[in-house]
Design a protein around this motif. Structure first.
Motif, PDB file in Angstrom:
ATOM      1  N   PHE A  26       0.850  -1.191   0.000  1.00  0.00           N
ATOM      2  CA  PHE A  26       0.000   0.000   0.000  1.00  0.00           C
ATOM      3  C   PHE A  26       0.881   1.235   0.000  1.00  0.00           C
ATOM      4  N   GLN A  27       0.350   2.322  -0.525  1.00  0.00           N
ATOM      5  CA  GLN A  27       1.127   3.557  -0.613  1.00  0.00           C
ATOM      6  C   GLN A  27       1.117   4.343   0.696  1.00  0.00           C
ATOM      7  N   HIS A  28      -0.005   4.341   1.396  1.00  0.00           N
ATOM      8  CA  HIS A  28      -0.157   5.177   2.589  1.00  0.00           C
ATOM      9  C   HIS A  28      -0.092   4.347   3.866  1.00  0.00           C
ATOM     10  N   HIS A  29       0.621   4.874   4.862  1.00  0.00           N
ATOM     11  CA  HIS A  29       0.824   4.201   6.138  1.00  0.00           C
ATOM     12  C   HIS A  29       0.546   5.187   7.275  1.00  0.00           C
ATOM     13  N   VAL A  30       0.749   4.751   8.516  1.00  0.00           N
ATOM     14  CA  VAL A  30       0.492   5.608   9.667  1.00  0.00           C
ATOM     15  C   VAL A  30       1.801   5.858  10.414  1.00  0.00           C
ATOM     16  N   LEU A  31       2.123   7.138  10.599  1.00  0.00           N
ATOM     17  CA  LEU A  31       3.327   7.555  11.304  1.00  0.00           C
ATOM     18  C   LEU A  31       2.938   8.083  12.681  1.00  0.00           C
ATOM     19  N   ALA A  32       3.635   7.603  13.706  1.00  0.00           N
ATOM     20  CA  ALA A  32       3.443   8.125  15.062  1.00  0.00           C
ATOM     21  C   ALA A  32       4.657   8.972  15.434  1.00  0.00           C
ATOM     22  N   THR A  33       4.389  10.193  15.883  1.00  0.00           N
ATOM     23  CA  THR A  33       5.428  11.106  16.369  1.00  0.00           C
ATOM     24  C   THR A  33       4.998  11.596  17.749  1.00  0.00           C
ATOM     25  N   LEU A  34       5.839  12.398  18.368  1.00  0.00           N
ATOM     26  CA  LEU A  34       5.524  12.940  19.689  1.00  0.00           C
ATOM     27  C   LEU A  34       5.285  14.441  19.597  1.00  0.00           C
ATOM     28  N   ARG A  35       4.156  14.886  20.108  1.00  0.00           N
ATOM     29  CA  ARG A  35       3.815  16.306  20.157  1.00  0.00           C
ATOM     30  C   ARG A  35       4.699  17.011  21.192  1.00  0.00           C
ATOM     31  N   PRO A  36       4.705  18.339  21.196  1.00  0.00           N
ATOM     32  CA  PRO A  36       5.519  19.066  22.190  1.00  0.00           C
ATOM     33  C   PRO A  36       5.212  18.691  23.635  1.00  0.00           C
ATOM     34  N   ASP A  37       3.950  18.323  23.924  1.00  0.00           N
ATOM     35  CA  ASP A  37       3.594  17.956  25.296  1.00  0.00           C
ATOM     36  C   ASP A  37       3.859  16.481  25.595  1.00  0.00           C
ATOM     37  N   GLY A  38       4.412  15.739  24.637  1.00  0.00           N
ATOM     38  CA  GLY A  38       4.742  14.339  24.832  1.00  0.00           C
ATOM     39  C   GLY A  38       3.651  13.367  24.428  1.00  0.00           C
ATOM     40  N   SER A  39       2.475  13.866  24.101  1.00  0.00           N
ATOM     41  CA  SER A  39       1.393  12.974  23.675  1.00  0.00           C
ATOM     42  C   SER A  39       1.644  12.533  22.231  1.00  0.00           C
ATOM     43  N   ASP A  71      11.868  16.038  18.308  1.00  0.00           N
ATOM     44  CA  ASP A  71      12.113  14.735  18.927  1.00  0.00           C
ATOM     45  C   ASP A  71      12.049  13.700  17.808  1.00  0.00           C
ATOM     46  N   PRO A  72      13.182  13.135  17.403  1.00  0.00           N
ATOM     47  CA  PRO A  72      13.221  12.290  16.208  1.00  0.00           C
ATOM     48  C   PRO A  72      12.627  10.889  16.361  1.00  0.00           C
ATOM     49  N   ARG A  73      12.138  10.545  17.542  1.00  0.00           N
ATOM     50  CA  ARG A  73      11.571   9.204  17.720  1.00  0.00           C
ATOM     51  C   ARG A  73      10.273   9.059  16.934  1.00  0.00           C
ATOM     52  N   PHE A  74      10.112   7.911  16.294  1.00  0.00           N
ATOM     53  CA  PHE A  74       8.916   7.650  15.496  1.00  0.00           C
ATOM     54  C   PHE A  74       8.598   6.161  15.512  1.00  0.00           C
ATOM     55  N   SER A  75       7.398   5.860  15.085  1.00  0.00           N
ATOM     56  CA  SER A  75       6.998   4.496  14.777  1.00  0.00           C
ATOM     57  C   SER A  75       6.122   4.590  13.537  1.00  0.00           C
ATOM     58  N   GLY A  88       0.154 -10.800   4.760  1.00  0.00           N
ATOM     59  CA  GLY A  88       1.535 -10.400   5.009  1.00  0.00           C
ATOM     60  C   GLY A  88       1.796 -10.009   6.446  1.00  0.00           C
ATOM     61  N   GLY A  89       0.743  -9.998   7.272  1.00  0.00           N
ATOM     62  CA  GLY A  89       0.929  -9.692   8.685  1.00  0.00           C
ATOM     63  C   GLY A  89       0.813  -8.217   9.001  1.00  0.00           C
ATOM     64  N   ASP A  90       0.898  -7.950  10.266  1.00  0.00           N
ATOM     65  CA  ASP A  90       0.853  -6.600  10.807  1.00  0.00           C
ATOM     66  C   ASP A  90       2.302  -6.182  11.040  1.00  0.00           C
ATOM     67  N   VAL A  91       2.750  -5.107  10.395  1.00  0.00           N
ATOM     68  CA  VAL A  91       4.170  -4.747  10.417  1.00  0.00           C
ATOM     69  C   VAL A  91       4.344  -3.305  10.885  1.00  0.00           C
ATOM     70  N   ARG A  92       5.371  -3.098  11.713  1.00  0.00           N
ATOM     71  CA  ARG A  92       5.726  -1.733  12.112  1.00  0.00           C
ATOM     72  C   ARG A  92       7.230  -1.644  12.327  1.00  0.00           C
ATOM     73  N   VAL A  93       7.738  -0.439  12.117  1.00  0.00           N
ATOM     74  CA  VAL A  93       9.147  -0.142  12.380  1.00  0.00           C
ATOM     75  C   VAL A  93       9.191   1.059  13.307  1.00  0.00           C
ATOM     76  N   SER A  94      10.192   1.088  14.166  1.00  0.00           N
ATOM     77  CA  SER A  94      10.365   2.212  15.092  1.00  0.00           C
ATOM     78  C   SER A  94      11.830   2.610  15.109  1.00  0.00           C
ATOM     79  N   GLY A  95      12.072   3.841  15.483  1.00  0.00           N
ATOM     80  CA  GLY A  95      13.456   4.306  15.567  1.00  0.00           C
ATOM     81  C   GLY A  95      13.537   5.803  15.647  1.00  0.00           C
ATOM     82  N   ARG A  96      14.528   6.343  14.924  1.00  0.00           N
ATOM     83  CA  ARG A  96      14.784   7.776  14.905  1.00  0.00           C
ATOM     84  C   ARG A  96      14.793   8.252  13.454  1.00  0.00           C
ATOM     85  N   ALA A  97      14.216   9.413  13.221  1.00  0.00           N
ATOM     86  CA  ALA A  97      14.196  10.013  11.896  1.00  0.00           C
ATOM     87  C   ALA A  97      15.307  11.059  11.827  1.00  0.00           C
TER      88      ALA A  97
END
Length: 169
Positions: A26-39, A71-75, A88-97
């Motif tokens: 698929f072309q589109h995925h979901v990116l998780a980042t951290l807001r300034p308040d940490g949420s 804050d470069p942390r992402f998933s 193909g399963g449920d797949v995610r990657v996490s790390g730093r951008a």
């Protein structure tokens, strides 16, 4: 500890190919980042594999880009697709951008785009991985494959009705 996609692929080539294929479905995925308040902030994103790297491109000034600059942390979670099959399963990657600021590296990335694909101005980040996870169902088990830099791929099988680890390879 984080590593490039190339280093992940060198360590676990078969697993890396499965994960990449799942993102390519698929072309589109979901990116998780951290807001300034940490949420957490969840945003749509097109992950892009060029060369042997995973790239994250974003509109100038987008909230997700500003989050990653602070804050470069992402998933990033691969699009689960339609229906309930999750082929193909449920797949995610996490790390730093890591933001690309070198004009030559930025130009090399943009040159790899198809005509009209890359906007003139955008934020570009290279993904450095700290964890790669794939979850599948092999009835009656839920199977977790987990990889961290410096460690072998770990496979855990759990019974649907029980949280007991049945196998940890």
């Amino acid at each position: 500890m984080t590593v490039s996609w190339a280093a992940f692929r060198a360590a676990e080539p078969e697993f890396a190919d499965v994960v990449r294929a799942r993102f390519a479905a698929f072309q589109h995925h979901v990116l998780a980042t951290l807001r300034p308040d940490g949420s957490p902030r969840l945003s749509g994103l097109e992950g892009d594999f060029r060369g042997d790297e995973l790239w994250l491109g974003m509109m100038i000034g987008s909230r997700k880009a500003l989050d990653l600059r602070r804050d470069p942390r992402f998933s990033m979670h691969a699009n689960p697709g339609t229906g309930t099959g999750m082929h193909g399963g449920d797949v995610r990657v996490s790390g730093r951008a890591v933001e690309v600021s070198d004009p030559e590296e930025f130009a090399r990335y943009a040159a790899g785009a198809e005509q009209g694909e890359a906007p003139e101005r955008f934020h570009l980040f290279r993904a450095e991985l700290s964890e790669v996870v794939r979850v599948t169902i092999e009835d009656p088990h839920i199977v977790f494959q987990v990889w961290h830099p410096g460690h072998a791929l770990r496979t855990i099988r759990r019974a649907d009705q029980d949280s007991t680890v049945l196998e940890d390879v």
